[in-house]
Design a protein around this motif. Structure first.
Motif, PDB file in Angstrom:
ATOM      1  N   MET A 150      55.364  30.426  67.271  1.00  0.00           N
ATOM      2  CA  MET A 150      54.288  30.959  66.258  1.00  0.00           C
ATOM      3  C   MET A 150      53.384  29.679  66.131  1.00  0.00           C
ATOM      4  SD  MET A 150      54.731  32.342  62.305  1.00  0.00           S
ATOM      5  CE  MET A 150      53.779  33.591  62.172  1.00  0.00           C
ATOM      6  N   PRO A 151      51.974  29.966  66.463  1.00  0.00           N
ATOM      7  CA  PRO A 151      51.002  28.846  66.389  1.00  0.00           C
ATOM      8  C   PRO A 151      50.699  28.520  64.891  1.00  0.00           C
ATOM      9  CG  PRO A 151      49.929  31.043  66.979  1.00  0.00           C
ATOM     10  CD  PRO A 151      51.439  31.251  66.932  1.00  0.00           C
ATOM     11  N   MET A 152      50.409  27.435  64.773  1.00  0.00           N
ATOM     12  CA  MET A 152      49.836  26.697  63.312  1.00  0.00           C
ATOM     13  C   MET A 152      48.418  27.310  63.330  1.00  0.00           C
ATOM     14  SD  MET A 152      50.261  23.012  62.089  1.00  0.00           S
ATOM     15  CE  MET A 152      51.605  23.149  60.834  1.00  0.00           C
ATOM     16  N   THR A 153      47.931  27.568  62.060  1.00  0.00           N
ATOM     17  CA  THR A 153      46.543  27.842  61.929  1.00  0.00           C
ATOM     18  C   THR A 153      46.327  26.966  60.660  1.00  0.00           C
ATOM     19  OG1 THR A 153      46.925  29.816  60.548  1.00  0.00           O
ATOM     20  CG2 THR A 153      46.615  30.276  62.836  1.00  0.00           C
ATOM     21  N   VAL A 154      44.901  26.392  60.965  1.00  0.00           N
ATOM     22  CA  VAL A 154      44.428  25.597  59.556  1.00  0.00           C
ATOM     23  C   VAL A 154      43.556  26.537  58.917  1.00  0.00           C
ATOM     24  CG1 VAL A 154      43.148  23.920  58.794  1.00  0.00           C
ATOM     25  CG2 VAL A 154      44.645  23.440  60.798  1.00  0.00           C
ATOM     26  N   ILE A 155      43.819  26.727  57.662  1.00  0.00           N
ATOM     27  CA  ILE A 155      42.993  27.816  56.648  1.00  0.00           C
ATOM     28  C   ILE A 155      41.941  26.638  55.825  1.00  0.00           C
ATOM     29  CG2 ILE A 155      43.021  29.153  54.717  1.00  0.00           C
ATOM     30  CD1 ILE A 155      45.880  30.062  55.863  1.00  0.00           C
ATOM     31  N   ASN A 156      40.625  26.934  55.841  1.00  0.00           N
ATOM     32  CA  ASN A 156      39.573  26.061  55.431  1.00  0.00           C
ATOM     33  C   ASN A 156      38.743  27.129  54.822  1.00  0.00           C
ATOM     34  OD1 ASN A 156      38.025  24.330  54.966  1.00  0.00           O
ATOM     35  ND2 ASN A 156      37.284  23.749  56.915  1.00  0.00           N
ATOM     36  N   ASN A 157      38.572  26.722  53.600  1.00  0.00           N
ATOM     37  CA  ASN A 157      37.582  27.628  52.542  1.00  0.00           C
ATOM     38  C   ASN A 157      36.613  26.593  52.082  1.00  0.00           C
ATOM     39  OD1 ASN A 157      36.495  29.161  50.607  1.00  0.00           O
ATOM     40  ND2 ASN A 157      38.417  30.126  49.936  1.00  0.00           N
ATOM     41  N   PRO A 158      35.607  26.544  52.559  1.00  0.00           N
ATOM     42  CA  PRO A 158      34.460  25.656  52.389  1.00  0.00           C
ATOM     43  C   PRO A 158      33.776  25.982  50.844  1.00  0.00           C
ATOM     44  CG  PRO A 158      33.856  26.469  54.215  1.00  0.00           C
ATOM     45  CD  PRO A 158      35.028  27.056  53.926  1.00  0.00           C
ATOM     46  N   ALA A 159      33.932  27.288  50.383  1.00  0.00           N
ATOM     47  CA  ALA A 159      33.193  27.473  49.251  1.00  0.00           C
ATOM     48  C   ALA A 159      34.259  26.980  48.117  1.00  0.00           C
ATOM     49  CB  ALA A 159      32.938  28.952  49.157  1.00  0.00           C
ATOM     50  N   ALA A 160      35.281  27.183  48.198  1.00  0.00           N
ATOM     51  CA  ALA A 160      36.381  26.655  47.314  1.00  0.00           C
ATOM     52  C   ALA A 160      36.418  25.358  47.123  1.00  0.00           C
ATOM     53  CB  ALA A 160      37.787  27.297  47.730  1.00  0.00           C
ATOM     54  N   MET A 161      36.360  24.473  48.496  1.00  0.00           N
ATOM     55  CA  MET A 161      36.367  23.000  48.490  1.00  0.00           C
ATOM     56  C   MET A 161      35.048  22.351  47.727  1.00  0.00           C
ATOM     57  SD  MET A 161      38.951  22.123  49.697  1.00  0.00           S
ATOM     58  CE  MET A 161      38.987  20.484  50.133  1.00  0.00           C
ATOM     59  N   LEU A 220      35.524  23.221  44.097  1.00  0.00           N
ATOM     60  CA  LEU A 220      36.369  22.260  43.357  1.00  0.00           C
ATOM     61  C   LEU A 220      35.735  20.787  43.184  1.00  0.00           C
ATOM     62  CD1 LEU A 220      39.419  21.578  42.629  1.00  0.00           C
ATOM     63  CD2 LEU A 220      39.766  20.903  44.887  1.00  0.00           C
ATOM     64  N   GLY A 221      34.950  20.344  44.224  1.00  0.00           N
ATOM     65  CA  GLY A 221      34.313  19.096  44.024  1.00  0.00           C
ATOM     66  C   GLY A 221      33.383  19.312  42.550  1.00  0.00           C
ATOM     67  N   GLU A 222      32.430  20.270  42.716  1.00  0.00           N
ATOM     68  CA  GLU A 222      31.635  20.402  41.300  1.00  0.00           C
ATOM     69  C   GLU A 222      32.338  20.330  40.262  1.00  0.00           C
ATOM     70  OE1 GLU A 222      28.238  20.296  41.190  1.00  0.00           O
ATOM     71  OE2 GLU A 222      28.287  19.682  43.453  1.00  0.00           O
ATOM     72  N   LEU A 223      33.649  21.227  39.796  1.00  0.00           N
ATOM     73  CA  LEU A 223      34.479  21.196  38.873  1.00  0.00           C
ATOM     74  C   LEU A 223      34.940  19.652  38.666  1.00  0.00           C
ATOM     75  CD1 LEU A 223      36.080  22.676  36.907  1.00  0.00           C
ATOM     76  CD2 LEU A 223      37.787  22.764  38.297  1.00  0.00           C
ATOM     77  N   ASN A 224      35.275  18.997  39.799  1.00  0.00           N
ATOM     78  CA  ASN A 224      35.715  17.435  39.285  1.00  0.00           C
ATOM     79  C   ASN A 224      34.599  16.603  38.989  1.00  0.00           C
ATOM     80  OD1 ASN A 224      38.233  17.886  40.049  1.00  0.00           O
ATOM     81  ND2 ASN A 224      38.083  17.486  42.108  1.00  0.00           N
ATOM     82  N   LYS A 225      33.177  17.052  39.219  1.00  0.00           N
ATOM     83  CA  LYS A 225      32.151  16.176  38.984  1.00  0.00           C
ATOM     84  C   LYS A 225      31.782  16.573  37.391  1.00  0.00           C
ATOM     85  CE  LYS A 225      29.662  16.137  43.267  1.00  0.00           C
ATOM     86  NZ  LYS A 225      28.487  16.658  43.857  1.00  0.00           N
ATOM     87  N   ASN A 226      31.839  17.856  36.954  1.00  0.00           N
ATOM     88  CA  ASN A 226      31.666  18.159  35.811  1.00  0.00           C
ATOM     89  C   ASN A 226      32.799  17.638  34.712  1.00  0.00           C
ATOM     90  OD1 ASN A 226      29.313  19.700  36.480  1.00  0.00           O
ATOM     91  ND2 ASN A 226      30.453  21.649  36.575  1.00  0.00           N
ATOM     92  N   ILE A 227      33.980  17.824  35.279  1.00  0.00           N
ATOM     93  CA  ILE A 227      35.013  16.940  34.187  1.00  0.00           C
ATOM     94  C   ILE A 227      34.890  15.464  33.990  1.00  0.00           C
ATOM     95  CG2 ILE A 227      37.294  16.564  34.189  1.00  0.00           C
ATOM     96  CD1 ILE A 227      37.978  19.042  35.647  1.00  0.00           C
TER      97      ILE A 227
END
Length: 82
Positions: free
Chosen positions: A1-12, A15-22
């Motif tokens: 079974m091949p390994m797949t990397v799941i990448n969600n740029p919108a979520a990342m 998350l970055g904006e949330l950390n800045k706001n916090i």
């Protein structure tokens, strides 16, 4: 079974904006809690420098006032001795 990397740029990005706001909210809460606009050099280097100079001058004025009071007491003591 091949390994797949799941990448969600919108979520990342979200998350970055949330950390800045916090982080920003934490800074604002520290300002509110202390009652001062400038708490450290991170709040504005030039403003911090000016506020530190003012604090030093205030302490110096307080010491000057104490010195004047001690001098006046010494003069009253000397006057009483004469």
């Amino acid at each position: 079974m091949p390994m797949t990397v799941i990448n969600n740029p919108a979520a990342m990005m979200t998350l970055g904006e949330l950390n800045k706001n916090i982080s920003r909210a934490g800074k604002d809460l520290r300002k509110i809690a202390s009652g001062q606009k400038i708490n450290g050099a991170g709040d504005g280097a030039s403003e911090y420098s000016i506020s530190e100079k003012m604090r030093v001058r205030l302490r110096a004025l307080g010491q000057d006032s104490e010195n004047v009071q001690k001098g006046a007491s010494l003069l009253h003591l000397a006057e009483g001795g004469i």
